[in-house]
Every structure is written in structure tokens, then in C-alpha cells.
Design an enzyme around this catalytic site. Structure first.
Site, short mmCIF file in Angstrom:
data_model
loop_
_atom_site.label_atom_id
_atom_site.label_comp_id
_atom_site.label_asym_id
_atom_site.label_seq_id
_atom_site.Cartn_x
_atom_site.Cartn_y
_atom_site.Cartn_z
CD GLU A 287 -92.92 -127.20 119.45
OE1 GLU A 287 -93.00 -127.77 118.35
OE2 GLU A 287 -91.89 -126.66 119.86
N GLY A 289 -101.06 -129.08 117.91
CA GLY A 289 -101.98 -128.25 117.13
C GLY A 289 -103.27 -129.02 116.93
CB CYS A 356 -112.61 -126.55 87.18
SG CYS A 356 -114.05 -125.51 87.06
CE1 TYR A 385 -101.59 -127.75 110.53
CE2 TYR A 385 -102.57 -129.64 111.64
CZ TYR A 385 -101.58 -128.68 111.56
OH TYR A 385 -100.58 -128.65 112.50
C1 LIG Z 1 -96.92 -128.18 112.70
C2 LIG Z 1 -96.07 -128.19 113.88
C3 LIG Z 1 -96.61 -128.55 115.12
C4 LIG Z 1 -98.03 -129.00 115.31
O1 LIG Z 1 -98.31 -130.22 114.69
P1 LIG Z 1 -99.67 -130.99 115.03
O2 LIG Z 1 -99.56 -132.24 114.25
O3 LIG Z 1 -100.79 -130.13 114.57
O4 LIG Z 1 -99.69 -131.22 116.49
C5 LIG Z 1 -95.78 -128.48 116.23
N1 LIG Z 1 -94.49 -128.09 116.13
C6 LIG Z 1 -93.93 -127.76 114.95
C7 LIG Z 1 -92.52 -127.32 114.91
C8 LIG Z 1 -94.71 -127.79 113.79
O5 LIG Z 1 -94.15 -127.47 112.63
#
Ligand SMILES: *Cc1c(COP(=O)(O)O)cnc(C)c1O
Length: 432
Positions: A287, A289, A356, A385
Site C-alpha cells: 500500500e 503512497g 498569519c 501529502y
Molecule cells: C497512509 C497509509 C498508507 C500509505 O502510507 P505511505 O507512507 O504514503 O506509503 C498505507 N496504508 C495505510 C493503512 C495507510 O493508512
């Protein structure tokens, strides 16, 4: 690796000069590189090829429809955390059957929608959630595919706001309780125990914590698989990226410099994990990101003022913490470079926005080339992000986003018109 580089003195994204985009679309402006997204996705996919696997891109890191479509076209699955994200994925042409639904606070409506869309799995984070999923599935006369997020309680060397895999964190269910939870869940008639999941944190730059967590999980995963016939093990996301020295001249050099700095690479990650994962015979879910989107984007901003107080220099730019909150929120470092390089002395300065808040800064006391009003700067590695955490604080409009592919550039989100900021607001009747 990324596709932002100088040609002569001008900074390019792929074959497009960034200053031309700044002038055409205005600033602040997020610019993403198509090829960088593809390269990171494929690099990880190739490294994990020896096992049956599915990369579920974490939508929350960058959810622009064109980013999602790029990844959907490569066959990516998606890790989603809300009904909104699932709608987005569908809208962008992603396959809900390749979606895993994470998050500790799923509402009944979200669970309903996810079941209706036939997501691959709902990753539950508590027993009350499993019971709720079971009730809703029963009402819909269906069987809900579920996994439980295990909190393996391993220490991770990252910022406190992005560790998730220790017992101090709200995430998952404690390692020692998991077998009992699966045994009870197995009795709920409308659940199918499809897998098991972990995610230990974000911006993890070494392989050690992943290896430790997987090693700890292995015996548990084996026992659960035997008892409950699981199909997958999700090892989560969290792969870190290079934020410093983000400008090198080519892809080969990039991975070499990442390796030299001891930063995680897909090859090193796979080399450490595959020998552990392969004997399980399970499908492996990933997973990532930030690893896919982080180095794929930059935030371009224009210098409004250079203010010298005698003690300090402030470069005041037109982007602010509402556009990119990572420095304020996580003490994050972003490389800041000019779109046009000039031979000049260096100056020590804080680069700040106009909001501000004293937390509204992009760097402090950093050595930068001399800049003047009207110059453009790029905040590097802002693809993850970044825009997704933008807000309308100070009634500042959400920025535009552009996707570049080779010589082409497309506006993939228009700059928010000011009056849209308050479009949903009303004057209370007694004030009229
Ligand atoms: C945020 C998240 C990710 C991705 O995290 P990265 O650091 O962007 O790879 C994967 N799995 C779960 C469950 C998350 O909450």
C-alpha cells in the site's frame, strides 16, 4: 527517481520548462510528472514480481483524478480510507474490486457503499467494527470480505505524527489479541476472513523496521492462514523517499545516490522481504503512497518580497502553509530551488508564506541562491501529502494542479475561484 532536472539554467519537468507553466497557469502551482509516477509504480512492481502481489496505491497521498487514472491504467489497486476516496477511484476509472478500505472510523454508510461496490477487502481496526460490518452484510444478504489490521508493536524511526505500528498509536489491534479476534470473527456468519494487514508508519527510510515487523508477523500469519484459509497478507505502505539532495542528473544516479545514502530502494526492500514472504504462498498486498507520488510533484511559488530585518532574511512567497503544510505539521524538509539558476552569492534565509501563523514557513536559515521579487522557486518532492492536505485557511484559494507527460502539460485541476470558497455558506435568517 524523478523527472525534474536542469537543462542549462532552467528547471524542467520531463520536456517542459517549469517557468512556462508558472506563467501560463499562475502560482502557486503543483506540477506532477507522469513518467515519475509510472517509473515508481513499475520499479516496485518489478522488484516484487517473484510473488503474487497487488500494489494498492494509497489514494490519500495524492488523489488527483489524473494521478489515479495514470495508476489505474497500469493495473494498480487502491488503498482507500473514505467513501469519498472510493468515489474518486471509480470516477477516475479504477477498479473497486482492487480496492482495500482502511481506516479506524468507517461509518455505516461507508461500509454499505463499499459492499455495494464489491471492494476487495475491508480492513477492520476494532471488534465493534467487525460486528458492524457483519450486521450490515447480513442486512444486505451478502458476505463481507474482511481483514484485521494488526498492530505489530515495532519501533520505527520516523516523525511521531507518522508512526502507526506501536501500542501508543490508535491503529489496528494489538498483536497478542489477534488470534482471539479472528476466532470470534470466524463465528460471524456474514464475514469472510480474507487476509491480514499491517502498516507500521510512513517515511520509513530503512528496510530494518519492515523486516522486523514481517518477521514478527510470520508465525501469526501462518497460524491464521491454516485456521481461517486466508488469501492475502498486506504489508502496508510507508516506504520512505529522498527529500534532501533531490536534484541529481539522471535516473541511474538517483537510485545510486539513494542507495549510497542508505535510503530504502525497491530492490533492497524486496531483497529483505521476499525470502520471508515467498514461503507463505499468500498473495502479498502493498500500500505505498508517498513512494509513488512523493518525488513525482513539485510546488512552484513566486517570490513576493525579500525582507531583510538586519538579523534575518525572509523570502516571502505566494505559497503558504495552506498549500503545503508538511513543514509546519511534520517539520518536513523540502529542497527549494530556483526555476532559473543564476551565478550569484548565497544568502541565508527563511522561506515563508503570507499566512498569519509563525508556523507558516517552508525552511529556516537555509543557504539559498540570491533571489529577488518575481523569481520563481520550486519546492521539491511535494507530490505526496501536499495538495491533498491543502485548505482554505485565510480564505486562500486551492491551487491549480498540472500533469506533465513528455512535452505535454495538462491542467488537471483548475485554480479554485475565490467565490467558491464561501459558496456553501449562508447568512442565518435572523441576520437578514
Ligand atoms: C497512509 C497509509 C498508507 C500509505 O502510507 P505511505 O507512507 O504514503 O506509503 C498505507 N496504508 C495505510 C493503512 C495507510 O493508512
Amino acid at each position: 527517481m524523478h523527472q525534474f532536472h536542469y537543462r542549462g539554467d532552467r528547471l524542467y519537468c520531463e520536456a517542459v520548462r517549469l517557468e512556462s507553466l508558472a506563467k501560463r497557469f499562475g502560482t502557486p502551482l503543483y506540477v506532477y510528472s507522469h513518467r515519475t509516477l509510472v517509473n515508481h509504480f513499475q520499479k516496485l512492481g518489478r522488484a516484487m514480481a517473484p510473488v503474487d502481489h497487488l500494489i494498492c496505491y494509497a489514494v490519500k497521498s495524492n488523489s488527483n483524478q489524473s494521478v489515479l487514472r495514470t495508476l489505474a491504467n497500469l493495473g494498480s489497486g487502491f488503498d482507500i480510507v473514505s467513501e469519498g476516496e472510493l468515489h474518486r477511484v471509480i470516477q477516475a476509472g479504477g477498479d473497486p474490486r482492487k480496492c482495500v478500505f482502511a481506516g479506524a472510523g468507517k461509518t455505516a454508510a461507508e461500509i454499505e457503499f463499499a459492499l455495494r461496490q464489491k471492494v476487495y477487502c475491508l480492513n477492520a481496526e476494532s471488534e465493534p467494527e467487525l460486528e458492524r460490518i457483519n450486521r450490515i452484510a447480513a442486512r444486505r444478504k451478502t458476505i463481507a470480505p474482511v481483514a484485521v489490521r494488526v498492530n505489530p508493536n515495532v519501533a520505527v524511526d520516523t516523525h511521531a505524527k507518522i508512526t502507526t505500528g506501536t501500542y501508543e498509536d490508535k491503529f489496528g489491534i494489538a498483536f497478542d489479541l489477534i488470534e482471539g479476534v479472528y476466532a470470534r470473527a470466524a463465528k460471524l456468519k456474514h464475514l469472510r476472513l480474507r487476509g491480514v494487514q499491517m502498516h507500521i508508519g510512513s517515511q520509513i527510510t530503512k528496510t530494518g523496521p519492515f523486516e522486523n515487523a514481517v518477521r514478527k508477523m510470520l508465525p501469526l500469519v501462518r497460524r491464521l492462514t491454516e485456521r481461517h484459509g486466508l488469501e492475502f497478507f498486506s504489508i502496508g505502505g510507508g516506504l520512505g523517499i529522498l527529500y534532501q539532495f533531490a536534484l541529481v542528473s539522471g535516473p541511474a544516479q538517483w537510485w545510486r545516490s539513494a542507495a549510497a545514502r542508505g535510503i530504502i530502494t525497491p530492490a533492497a526492500y524486496a531483497a529483505r522481504l521476499l525470502p520471508l514472504l515467498k514461503p507463505l504462498g499468500l498473495r502479498i498486498l502493498l500500500e505505498p503512497g508517498r513512494f509513488i507520488s512523493g518525488n513525482s510533484g513539485v510546488l512552484i511559488t513566486r517570490v513576493e518580497y525579500v525582507k531583510r530585518t538586519g538579523r534575518k532574511n525572509f523570502v516571502i512567497v505566494d505559497a503558504a502553509m495552506n498549500d503545503l503544510i508538511r513543514p509546519a505539521f511534520y517539520d518536513a524538509y523540502h529542497e527549494i530551488v530556483p526555476l532559473t539558476r543564476r551565478r550569484s552569492r548565497m544568502m541565508k534565509a527563511d522561506v515563508v508564506g503570507g499566512v498569519c501563523e509563525s508556523g507558516d514557513f517552508f525552511c529556516k536559515d537555509r543557504l539559498l541562491p540570491h533571489v529577488a521579487e518575481g523569481d520563481y522557486l520550486a519546492l521539491m518532492s511535494a507530490g505526496a501529502y501536499g495538495f491533498v492536505m491543502a485548505s482554505n485557511y485565510n480564505s486562500r484559494a486551492l491551487t491549480a494542479e498540472v500533469l506533465v507527460r513528455d512535452r505535454q502539460a495538462a491542467l488537471v485541476r483548475e485554480r479554485q475561484p475565490l467565490k467558491e470558497i464561501w459558496a456553501g455558506e449562508r447568512i442565518a435568517p435572523w441576520l437578514q
